[in-house]
Scaffold this motif. Structure first.
Motif, PDB file in Angstrom:
ATOM      1  N   GLN A 243      33.659  25.609  39.964  1.00  0.00           N
ATOM      2  CA  GLN A 243      33.184  24.578  39.051  1.00  0.00           C
ATOM      3  C   GLN A 243      34.313  24.057  38.170  1.00  0.00           C
ATOM      4  N   LEU A 244      35.199  24.954  37.762  1.00  0.00           N
ATOM      5  CA  LEU A 244      36.333  24.563  36.926  1.00  0.00           C
ATOM      6  C   LEU A 244      37.490  23.990  37.746  1.00  0.00           C
ATOM      7  N   LYS A 245      37.423  24.181  39.085  1.00  0.00           N
ATOM      8  CA  LYS A 245      38.552  23.847  39.963  1.00  0.00           C
ATOM      9  C   LYS A 245      39.824  24.558  39.496  1.00  0.00           C
ATOM     10  N   ASP A 246      39.655  25.805  39.083  1.00  0.00           N
ATOM     11  CA  ASP A 246      40.748  26.607  38.534  1.00  0.00           C
ATOM     12  C   ASP A 246      41.287  27.522  39.631  1.00  0.00           C
ATOM     13  N   LEU A 247      42.284  27.033  40.369  1.00  0.00           N
ATOM     14  CA  LEU A 247      42.832  27.803  41.486  1.00  0.00           C
ATOM     15  C   LEU A 247      43.506  29.084  41.008  1.00  0.00           C
ATOM     16  N   ARG A 248      44.222  29.008  39.897  1.00  0.00           N
ATOM     17  CA  ARG A 248      44.931  30.187  39.391  1.00  0.00           C
ATOM     18  C   ARG A 248      43.952  31.321  39.102  1.00  0.00           C
ATOM     19  N   LEU A 249      42.865  31.000  38.407  1.00  0.00           N
ATOM     20  CA  LEU A 249      41.858  32.021  38.123  1.00  0.00           C
ATOM     21  C   LEU A 249      41.233  32.524  39.415  1.00  0.00           C
ATOM     22  N   GLY A 250      40.957  31.600  40.341  1.00  0.00           N
ATOM     23  CA  GLY A 250      40.357  31.993  41.614  1.00  0.00           C
ATOM     24  C   GLY A 250      41.230  32.963  42.379  1.00  0.00           C
ATOM     25  N   LEU A 251      42.544  32.720  42.384  1.00  0.00           N
ATOM     26  CA  LEU A 251      43.475  33.621  43.062  1.00  0.00           C
ATOM     27  C   LEU A 251      43.497  34.992  42.400  1.00  0.00           C
ATOM     28  N   GLN A 252      43.433  35.013  41.071  1.00  0.00           N
ATOM     29  CA  GLN A 252      43.418  36.290  40.352  1.00  0.00           C
ATOM     30  C   GLN A 252      42.160  37.094  40.679  1.00  0.00           C
ATOM     31  N   VAL A 253      41.020  36.402  40.696  1.00  0.00           N
ATOM     32  CA  VAL A 253      39.756  37.085  41.002  1.00  0.00           C
ATOM     33  C   VAL A 253      39.759  37.589  42.438  1.00  0.00           C
ATOM     34  N   HIS A 254      40.265  36.762  43.366  1.00  0.00           N
ATOM     35  CA  HIS A 254      40.331  37.171  44.773  1.00  0.00           C
ATOM     36  C   HIS A 254      41.232  38.405  44.925  1.00  0.00           C
ATOM     37  N   SER A 255      42.358  38.391  44.207  1.00  0.00           N
ATOM     38  CA  SER A 255      43.273  39.530  44.269  1.00  0.00           C
ATOM     39  C   SER A 255      42.610  40.792  43.740  1.00  0.00           C
ATOM     40  N   ARG A 256      41.872  40.656  42.632  1.00  0.00           N
ATOM     41  CA  ARG A 256      41.167  41.809  42.068  1.00  0.00           C
ATOM     42  C   ARG A 256      40.145  42.350  43.051  1.00  0.00           C
ATOM     43  N   MET A 257      39.415  41.434  43.706  1.00  0.00           N
ATOM     44  CA  MET A 257      38.393  41.872  44.654  1.00  0.00           C
ATOM     45  C   MET A 257      39.006  42.633  45.823  1.00  0.00           C
ATOM     46  N   MET A 258      40.170  42.148  46.299  1.00  0.00           N
ATOM     47  CA  MET A 258      40.815  42.778  47.450  1.00  0.00           C
ATOM     48  C   MET A 258      41.232  44.218  47.166  1.00  0.00           C
ATOM     49  N   LYS A 259      41.397  44.552  45.886  1.00  0.00           N
ATOM     50  CA  LYS A 259      41.806  45.910  45.511  1.00  0.00           C
ATOM     51  C   LYS A 259      40.630  46.865  45.364  1.00  0.00           C
ATOM     52  N   THR A 260      39.411  46.352  45.520  1.00  0.00           N
ATOM     53  CA  THR A 260      38.215  47.191  45.399  1.00  0.00           C
ATOM     54  C   THR A 260      37.682  47.513  46.785  1.00  0.00           C
ATOM     55  N   ASP A 261      36.651  48.345  46.812  1.00  0.00           N
ATOM     56  CA  ASP A 261      36.023  48.697  48.094  1.00  0.00           C
ATOM     57  C   ASP A 261      34.740  47.908  48.324  1.00  0.00           C
ATOM     58  N   ILE A 262      34.589  46.788  47.608  1.00  0.00           N
ATOM     59  CA  ILE A 262      33.394  45.960  47.775  1.00  0.00           C
ATOM     60  C   ILE A 262      33.414  45.308  49.152  1.00  0.00           C
TER      61      ILE A 262
END
Length: 704
Positions: A243-262
């Motif tokens: 919604q914000l079109k915030d790629l930087r935040l999106g990349l950070q969230v994606h990186s955080r997710m990749m480090k979990t076992d979700i």
């Protein structure tokens, strides 16, 4: 009392052994819970039958067994049987009430839940526990009963149960789902101890109702509290990034997710695809999609939308054939994206085929599909088909009305656009800022200056809509079209608006149409200060110099563009014939049937000269002999495309041509007369608008 089938006694000792000590036989309450959890109604009825036989009468069952039976029948979708048991109880406790309420909540019967709660507290005088409150508040949430929810909140505070996790979560969910975000935030901020469910509820509610700033605050709090996120959290936060079109935040969230076992299931991966698509990283979205082991219609639609949102319309349409290979059927959202992609390409034939599939698939009356059909037909030049879809729709939302108003306006059909607007008001639909852009455009097409200012200054205020730069730009166009150029300039100089290039170019275009060269030069200077590389400004200024036969000005403009290394986009026109797109440039000789097309153009020009056609050599931006100027004009790309359409289509078919630049004055005059001598409807979409030529007239009334 529910009808219970009694089994032979020989079947029962396996389950119950009454002569054994309590420690050695299986507890009926545990078995009833197991039956309820697994929805094993047959086993539950067998236990019920045994309990009746053991206790002689139904009324003699103790309260614990009866509560377990109510739970069983509720969870097995036998709510009337559960209520019958409840009514037969000589004594009821809070668990009895809570269990029956939960059954009605599961059934979606909010009114019954609230009725039971009222009877419990006012007639039975029982004090609700946290489970009762959670159930009652959830029923208010499901049914959108915010006032009743607030009353329950008052009971919760009196009972001192606001800190209980179940109750807090239910309150947050209720306020969020009922658009009462202040209430949700108040609960979240005043009750100590957050959990991920509450945060997810508030985040979802904030995003659904456009409170992006508050959503960012919650996200910051969640990061600060070092909370453990679940998959719902990630789906919601990726939606926030999108919604914000915030790629930087999106990349950070994606990186955080990749480090979990979700587990990245199809719903979470679809949210990631959507985020990358909306942030302009279409190939990131495609890479995620290609790496999926399992795909469903949600992920297919997400990648199609990613292509569409980034202007890859052909790739979006290509997804459909890949879906068919994997035997995935489009849903209403897929069809909407595909139809809007056709609109982006002006691919009418493809849009027609999709429309047929929509009809066969049963999605005809979905509002989102109807809206996409209206948009597709409007942008493909078939405004009549768009109106037919509009008239056939059983349900309409604001997008529906706006699409039809805008469609008529861009086709120059101002009266029809205003008629739809008045129908919208009569239907009780609430217009928004997009609606009034279409309305003001309609006023501009019809020269309704007084009415335009009424809509801007009074009606928009009546609906609480603050005019934006787009509305003021429409007013500039309205004044300009009516020839009030000085008034249009004064309006721009005195209105406290941050004008953009589109607004000033609107005035510059009016100076070109009305040949107001002095004002045009001043406006061009403003435009070039805003963007020294805006090719459109140079073209309009050069055109004005050429019309005034100021060849020195034309030469200076060309030198300026060369010095600044600004290149003009070559003019091209294209037409679709039997599913093949034919592209033409001016004086084009590359088409396989080039000689026949040129001959057809010459034939048409000969036919229209007796009707008064005189080549507008002022439109030629070269200082050459008049005869040579006529040759330049004769084979402009739109004339070639129209000639080819006349050669290759049935006599009753409409000709539809798209041009990447503004149609020139000479072609505009010529095509009007060609429509008369050929008795054809010719529709040309240029960068400004649609021109529908018929019987020697154009829908733009010679202003564009």
């Amino acid at each position: 009392m529910p009808t219970v089938k009694l089994f032979r006694n020989s079947h029962l000792p396996f389950l119950f052994k009454p002569k054994q000590t309590p420690a050695t036989f299986e507890d009926p309450i545990k078995l009833l819970k197991k039956s309820a959890d697994t929805k094993n109604l047959r086993l539950g009825k067998a236990i019920h039958a045994h309990l009746i036989i053991s206790n002689q009468t139904p009324e003699s069952l103790d309260i614990f067994h009866t509560n377990s039976l109510i739970n069983l029948y509720s969870k097995c979708d036998q709510i009337s049987s559960a209520h019958h048991l409840f009514d037969s109880m000589p004594h009821r406790n809070v668990v009895s009430w809570s269990t029956l309420m939960a059954g009605y909540l599961h059934k979606g019967c909010a009114f019954e839940v609230l009725g039971l709660f009222k009877t419990m507290v006012s007639v039975e005088n029982l004090s609700p526990n946290e489970y009762v409150f959670a159930t009652v508040v959830s029923s208010c949430s499901d049914s959108g009963r915010v006032e009743e929810g607030k009353q329950c909140h008052g009971y919760v505070l009196k009972a001192g149960l606001q800190c209980h996790q179940y109750v807090k979560n239910a309150l947050v969910q209720m306020y969020s789902s009922c658009s009462e975000m202040e209430g949700a935030m108040r609960v979240l901020n005043t009750v100590p101890g957050y959990d991920i469910f509450s945060c997810n509820s508030v985040l979802n509610g904030l995003l659904e109702h456009g409170h992006v700033g508050e959503a960012m605050e919650i996200l910051g709090m969640m990061v600060g509290e070092c909370m453990s996120w679940d998959s719902v959290t990630y789906v919601t936060i990726f939606g926030l990034c999108a919604q914000l079109k915030d790629l930087r935040l999106g990349l950070q969230v994606h990186s955080r997710m990749m480090k979990t076992d979700i587990e990245c299931d199809v719903f979470l991966s679809s949210a990631i695809i959507d985020m990358y698509g909306k942030c302009g990283k279409v190939w990131n979205a495609v890479k995620i999609f290609d790496g999926l082991q399992t795909r469903n219609i949600v992920s297919w639609t997400a990648v199609t939308a990613a292509y569409f949102q980034n202007g890859y319309f052909e790739e979006a349409l290509g997804v459909l054939s890949k879906m068919e290979l994997e035997d995935v059927r489009p849903n209403e959202y897929s069809f909407a994206v595909l139809l809007n992609s056709c609109a982006g390409l002006s691919a009418l034939r493809h849009g027609d085929l999709l429309h047929a599939r929509v009809e066969k698939s049963g999605f005809k009356y979905h509002v989102i599909v109807g809206n996409a059909l209206i948009n597709m037909y409007s942008k493909c030049g078939n405004i009549q088909a768009a109106n037919e879809v509009f008239m056939d729709m059983t349900h309409r939302d604001s997008v529906t009305w706006n699409a039809m108003i805008s469609g008529f306006s861009h086709h120059g059909l101002g009266k029809e656009a205003l008629d739809v607007f008045h129908d919208m008001l009569a239907a009780g639909a609430c217009p928004n800022h997009i609606t009034f852009v279409g309305v003001l455009l309609a006023c501009a097409h019809m020269g309704l200056v007084q009415e335009g200012f009424y809509y801007l200054n009074q009606l928009m205020k009546q609906f609480g809509i603050e005019p934006e730069v787009e509305h003021h730009t429409c007013v500039v166009g309205l004044l300009s079209r009516s020839g009030q150029l000085d008034e249009a300039e004064r309006y721009m100089r005195t209105t406290a608006v941050k004008w953009d290039i589109v607004a000033w170019r609107t005035l510059l275009n009016a100076c070109h149409v009305h040949r107001s060269y002095g004002l045009g030069k001043r406006v061009a200077e403003v435009l070039l200060q805003m963007d020294p590389n805006d090719m459109g400004t140079y073209i309009l200024l050069s055109n004005m110099y050429a019309k005034a036969r100021r060849w020195d000005g034309v030469v200076n403009i060309r030198k300026l563009t060369r010095d600044r290394n600004i290149k003009k986009e070559p003019g091209v026109s294209w037409i679709e014939i039997r599913n093949t797109t034919h592209i033409f440039s001016s004086d084009d000789n590359t088409h396989p049937e080039s000689s026949q097309i040129h001959e057809k153009v010459r034939e048409l020009l000969i036919k229209i000269k007796p009707l008064g056609y005189v080549p507008d050599i002022a439109a030629v931006l070269h200082d050459v002999e008049d005869e040579q100027k006529e040759d330049y004009l004769s084979y402009h790309s739109e004339k070639l495309a129209i000639a080819y359409g006349l050669m290759k289509t049935p006599s009753e078919a409409h000709i539809r041509v798209i041009k990447n630049l503004r149609i020139c004055d000479d072609c505009h005059v010529a095509v009007k007369l060609i429509s008369k001598v050929t008795n054809r409807v010719i529709i040309v979409r240029d960068t400004n608008r649609f021109h529908q030529f018929q019987d020697g007239r154009c829908s733009c009334a010679d202003y564009w």
